[in-house]
Design a protein around this motif. Structure first.
Motif, PDB file in Angstrom:
ATOM      1  N   ALA B   4       0.835  -1.211   0.000  1.00  0.00           N
ATOM      2  CA  ALA B   4       0.000   0.000   0.000  1.00  0.00           C
ATOM      3  C   ALA B   4       0.871   1.263   0.000  1.00  0.00           C
ATOM      4  CB  ALA B   4      -0.928  -0.013   1.205  1.00  0.00           C
ATOM      5  N   LEU B   7       2.325   1.790  -3.420  1.00  0.00           N
ATOM      6  CA  LEU B   7       1.322   2.395  -4.313  1.00  0.00           C
ATOM      7  C   LEU B   7       1.177   3.886  -4.036  1.00  0.00           C
ATOM      8  CD1 LEU B   7      -1.672  -0.101  -4.441  1.00  0.00           C
ATOM      9  CD2 LEU B   7      -0.420   0.805  -6.371  1.00  0.00           C
ATOM     10  N   LYS B  11       2.510   5.966  -7.167  1.00  0.00           N
ATOM     11  CA  LYS B  11       1.442   6.108  -8.164  1.00  0.00           C
ATOM     12  C   LYS B  11       1.441   7.457  -8.890  1.00  0.00           C
ATOM     13  CE  LYS B  11      -3.545   5.571  -8.677  1.00  0.00           C
ATOM     14  NZ  LYS B  11      -3.921   6.945  -8.946  1.00  0.00           N
ATOM     15  N   TRP B  14       3.738   7.262 -11.831  1.00  0.00           N
ATOM     16  CA  TRP B  14       3.232   6.444 -12.936  1.00  0.00           C
ATOM     17  C   TRP B  14       2.167   7.217 -13.726  1.00  0.00           C
ATOM     18  CZ3 TRP B  14       1.820   1.911  -9.141  1.00  0.00           C
ATOM     19  CH2 TRP B  14       2.985   1.489  -8.498  1.00  0.00           C
ATOM     20  N   ALA B  61      -0.532  -3.501  -9.566  1.00  0.00           N
ATOM     21  CA  ALA B  61       0.559  -2.527  -9.746  1.00  0.00           C
ATOM     22  C   ALA B  61       1.621  -3.092 -10.689  1.00  0.00           C
ATOM     23  CB  ALA B  61       1.173  -2.196  -8.400  1.00  0.00           C
TER      24      ALA B  61
END
Lengths: 244, 323
Positions: B4, B7, B11, B14, B61
């Motif tokens: 988590a 991410l 994120k 990304w 992911a």
């Protein structure tokens, strides 16, 4: 052992042991898997393209016959002969060059042409791989079946591969149940991704089993989620799942 | 690192990479800054992909990072060949260089073609039934009456039609003999031997009726170049076959690709000539009004022009550059 029940015990399949992927090394020597398109999807894609080709040939025939009256028979024959020749040898080459390696069939099947290094193929490579298509109609399928990279003759000459283009419909969990490892997370995310394709009853049953596993391993996670209602939605809330 | 947390922290990077990539794809010429930023983000995505693939395989992911890494690689790596100076540059340098490279293969296919031609000719002279079997009884009957089947080109088919049919057919033969080379050279050998044998047999079939001279006159304008072009494409095909079959000290995949590129250049250099040949074969060859010396001169000139391009003054220089 936490959540071991959700992992169905099964013997390892061949694709688990020998993935049909070409591993290339990108920048900083980072291994990058190329999801190789196998013979089956290539054949379906080719079949769709040839259907398009037949439709185009029919359209060309009708257009020529409608536009020219029968007094110009010679012109009709010339246009038909040249048109068929250009379609036969030009359709795949022109479409792939224009789209960077995606004919209609490939686009429908989610495939694209890349170089052995995963890059965009140059125009020469796209022309070259399509110049031997007539021979590939004879030997292409056996070659693709025998080759671990599913290359037909044209791919070998041009140094290209056909790979799957992944869709962007991944789900990720922002809250992870205590003790869950990557495999459990992958199962849960994969389930959430596939919910729209599952029968509602089946998806709810599976969601309830997953919720039971979470309740056993990390009951705190379910506190915020409503006790009643759609189990799939409850599961999503419990793990703060969102589309990536 | 917790999944988590991984991410949460990565994120945004990304997302930014995906947006930048989409923007760059939409533009004709992205700015230097945009490209530099994209390349930097690509590197970060690659590192995250490596981490996710080893620690969180098959997760959402990891799958997204794999897709992003592939998309980035596909867009950022474009194996464009060096600029060759356009069409003029191609015919001045690239085509002569590959023509010279494949001269030994051309000698082999020419030898095979002539051998098959001689075989077909002698077989038909000794055994006239071979000619009947190849041409069919109707055409042999026409020969007996003193008519060549090529007369139909002027009497029943308009020249423009025969031009298009002949040009496309010749190109198909050239493409077949070229591509057939990839089948370990077997396709090429088949086309070369068959065409040589057929030409010899047809010539032999016309000899008993005294029409061989007329047949040679018919092919005088287009024949020399047409046969040469088919043989050049066959030489390229044979080189392909050799690359597929013969071992060398370099990886086979590398040799096949390099020969494939060169053979394709040779094929591309030959294809435009077939259009010219179609015009000659459709309009000049069957025309009784064109004198025979003119047809012979035209045939010789076309072949000389082709050879001048293929072995022109730029050939040696470009070959050195090529090497």
């Amino acid at each position: 052992m936490p959540s071991s029940k959700i992992m169905a015990a099964r013997p390892p399949r061949k694709e688990d042991v020998e993935p049909s992927h070409e591993i290339l090394f990108a920048l900083d020597n980072i291994p990058l898997d190329l999801p190789i398109a196998r013979a089956a999807s290539r054949v379906v894609s080719g079949f769709l393209d040839y259907l398009i080709l037949i439709v185009l040939a029919l359209l060309w025939t009708v257009t020529v016959l409608l536009l020219l009256d029968w007094s110009g028979t010679a012109r009709i024959i010339i246009l038909l002969v040249v048109g068929y020749f250009l379609l036969e040898y030009g359709y795949f080459a022109v479409v792939e060059v224009a789209t960077g390696g995606r004919s209609f069939g490939k686009w429908t099947m989610g495939l694209t042409v890349v170089t052995r290094r995963g890059g965009r193929p140059p125009t020469t490579a796209l022309l070259l791989r399509n110049a031997v298509r007539s021979v590939d109609l004879l030997v292409g399928i056996p070659l693709m079946l025998l080759d671990p990279l599913a290359r037909r003759l044209g791919d070998r000459l041009a140094g290209t591969l056909v790979v799957h283009v992944r869709r962007s419909d991944e789900w990720v969990l922002h809250r992870v149940p205590r003790g869950w490892g990557a495999r459990e997370l992958a199962v849960l995310e994969s389930f959430l991704r596939r919910v729209p394709d599952l029968e509602p009853e089946r998806s709810q049953r599976m969601a309830q089993r997953l919720l039971a596993c979470i309740e056993r391993d990390d009951p705190d996670l379910l506190r915020g989620a409503p006790a009643a209602g759609d189990p799939v939605e409850r599961l999503r809330q419990a793990v703060s799942a969102e589309k990536l | 690192m917790h999944y988590a947390h991984f991410l949460r922290s990565r994120k945004p990077i990304w997302d930014e990479f995906e947006e930048s990539l989409e923007r760059a794809r939409g533009r004709q010429n992205p700015s230097h800054e945009a490209l530099e930023k994209l390349a930097f983000r690509y590197r970060q995505v690659l590192h995250d992909h490596a981490l996710a693939a080893s620690r969180y395989p098959e997760t959402g992911a990891a799958r997204r990072l794999e897709r992003l890494a592939l998309d980035g690689t596909h867009w950022l790596q474009w194996d464009r060949p060096p600029r060759g100076g356009g069409l003029g540059g191609f015919f001045r340098h690239r085509f002569p260089a590959v023509f010279r490279r494949f001269l030994p293969h051309l000698a082999v296919v020419a030898f095979l073609f002539l051998g098959a031609l001689f075989l077909g000719l002698s077989l038909t002279v000794v055994q006239p039934q071979v000619g009947v079997a190849l041409l069919g009884p109707d055409k042999v009957e026409d020969l007996r009456r003193g008519h060549l089947w090529t007369e139909a080109l002027t009497t029943t088919i308009p020249p423009a039609v025969s031009t298009s049919v002949i040009a496309t057919n010749n190109m198909s033969v050239a493409l077949t003999t070229w591509a057939g080379g990839a089948l370990a050279g077997l396709g090429t050998l088949y086309v070369v031997l068959l065409n040589g044998f057929l030409l010899g047999a047809v010539l032999g079939a016309t000899m008993p009726y005294g029409l061989d001279g007329e047949l040679l006159t018919f092919i005088a304008a287009h024949g020399p170049l047409e046969i040469s072009l088919i043989l050049v494409c066959s030489a390229a095909g044979l080189a392909l076959g050799r690359a597929v079959v013969a071992a060398s000290d370099r990886p086979r995949a590398e040799v096949v690709q390099e020969t494939g590129r060169d053979a394709f250049a040779l094929l591309l250099g030959c294809l435009p000539w077939f259009v010219v040949l179609g015009l000659v074969e459709g309009f000049v060859s069957p025309a009784p009004t064109v004198p025979v010396p003119v047809k012979i001169a035209l045939g010789a000139s076309l072949l000389a022009l082709f050879l001048a391009v293929a072995l022109g003054p730029g050939a040696r220089r470009s070959e050195d550059a090529y090497e």
